[in-house]
Design an enzyme around this catalytic site. Sequence first.
Site, PDB file in Angstrom:
ATOM      1  N   LYS A  76       0.848  -1.185   0.000  1.00  0.00           N
ATOM      2  CA  LYS A  76       0.000   0.000   0.000  1.00  0.00           C
ATOM      3  C   LYS A  76       0.891   1.245   0.000  1.00  0.00           C
ATOM      4  O   LYS A  76       1.946   1.270   0.649  1.00  0.00           O
ATOM      5  CB  LYS A  76      -0.895  -0.017   1.232  1.00  0.00           C
ATOM      6  CG  LYS A  76      -1.881   1.147   1.323  1.00  0.00           C
ATOM      7  CD  LYS A  76      -2.755   1.006   2.573  1.00  0.00           C
ATOM      8  CE  LYS A  76      -3.738   2.157   2.711  1.00  0.00           C
ATOM      9  NZ  LYS A  76      -4.594   2.018   3.907  1.00  0.00           N
ATOM     10  N   SER A 151      -9.460   2.026   3.314  1.00  0.00           N
ATOM     11  CA  SER A 151      -8.658   2.770   2.368  1.00  0.00           C
ATOM     12  C   SER A 151      -7.707   1.908   1.541  1.00  0.00           C
ATOM     13  O   SER A 151      -7.150   2.359   0.549  1.00  0.00           O
ATOM     14  CB  SER A 151      -7.846   3.824   3.127  1.00  0.00           C
ATOM     15  OG  SER A 151      -6.972   3.198   4.056  1.00  0.00           O
ATOM     16  N   SER A 175      -9.574  -0.413   7.597  1.00  0.00           N
ATOM     17  CA  SER A 175      -9.100  -0.224   6.224  1.00  0.00           C
ATOM     18  C   SER A 175      -8.438  -1.429   5.593  1.00  0.00           C
ATOM     19  O   SER A 175      -8.078  -1.391   4.422  1.00  0.00           O
ATOM     20  CB  SER A 175      -8.150   0.974   6.155  1.00  0.00           C
ATOM     21  OG  SER A 175      -8.850   2.174   6.348  1.00  0.00           O
TER      22      SER A 175
END
Length: 476
Positions: A76, A151, A175
């Site tokens: 990420k 996210s 997330s």
Amino acid sequence: MKTYATFREIQHDLQLGTITCQQLVQYHLDNIGKKAHLNAFLSVYEKEALDRAVAVDKKIKEGKAGKLAGLVVGLKDVLAYQDHPLQASSRVLDGFISQFNATAVQRLLDEDAIIIGRQNCDEFAMGSSNENSAFGPVLNDADNTRVPGGSSGGSAVAVQANMCQVSLGSDTGGSVRQPAAFCGLVGLKPTYSRISRFGLVAYGSSFDCIGIFGKSVEDVALVLEVIAGADEADSTVSRIPVPSYSQALTQTNGKSYKVAYIREIDSSEGLQPEIRDAIKTKLDQIKAAGHTVEVIDFPLQEYVLPTYYILATAEASSNLSRYDGVRYGYRSKNVSDLSSLYKKSRSEGFGKEVQRRILLGTFVLSASYYDAYYTKAQKVRRIIREKTKEIFKQYDFIVMPITPTTAFKLGEHTDNPLEMYLADLFSVQANVAGVPAIAVPCGKDNQGLPIGLQLIADDFEESKLLHFSNALLNMN
């Protein structure tokens, strides 16, 4: 190349020589190219990954390979990878190159994992749909008109679409678990402090956890085993020894567990009926397998979400004050003095959702409202943690939904931030309490969209959590 269910199967074929790391990397690179429209990756390290695959293949032949040799991993865009871009999917960090490796990233590399690229996410990990990225939304591979969750949406979709075997994400309020649910994956948020946060871009420092996406509990357990544990850089990381999580999966202790289900969740108006039914079916299977399931009261449920958003936005306001256009990243060109440099760089560099959360956080930290909001929320947080911990004196796990609905349509909630925040209704409790939680697949709704189930355990009970999660996936 066949699709592998677990990394253990990959290791088996690598040892036999029926596949090579180069072939594995090329397979994932081909999938990234075929599914570029999903917008899961911001950078793909093609040459570097292939070169590393050659080196790892040599190590395997010589019998010197690490325990993750051949594991293709995506990161990420909030994790530092030395000499590679790090932007948190934001314009405000345009051009920034990481000067060091995050502890979790370094430990992957030390065990010969192969990092294939950096993955799209909501800007500064703020969002529940991956529509807030400066690089555009990520699409769900199950239905391209739907969000993948956020996210860590890019990290979830990359595993979902076979662009990598495992991804590292971050979980501040769900997330990792929420996109895992939307994409039909296993997603783990460990105990706060189990994994060092060194090299993780900060959103809410007392909530942030590095989490793991995989297609199997087995893969998640192995990666956790490698990246967990203390370092010398993070003063908040736990020094409790790291057990062999992967071995815990194979142990058959024959123990029957006690599972709690919170009564107030059933009366939640926003809970999609198929999710309620899927979880009740799974609870029946748990009972049939010889475990105890009891419905309990948790009257603090309605306070968990507001407590989270007060405290997380306050911490975000403080953490993001460092992005001022002076030292690194985006700097506005239309400035006349230092004050305008700050204002324009931040207003042009940050997206709307990040600006909204900075404003909310600054408001609750202001002199007039600090005691009314921030101080009170800290007190409520402590009560929520204590009451959650009390449950674990009698029960091994809490079972609950991860999300009120399955993956919603792109753009469905973008004009209503409150509706978007409500997507975190069931996921934030584990972050507020600091306890570990995992998302596991639990069937599909009537549109064929994945449903996720959440298991929550007591502090540092990841071994038990992973063991029961694995058993859960094998129940019929």
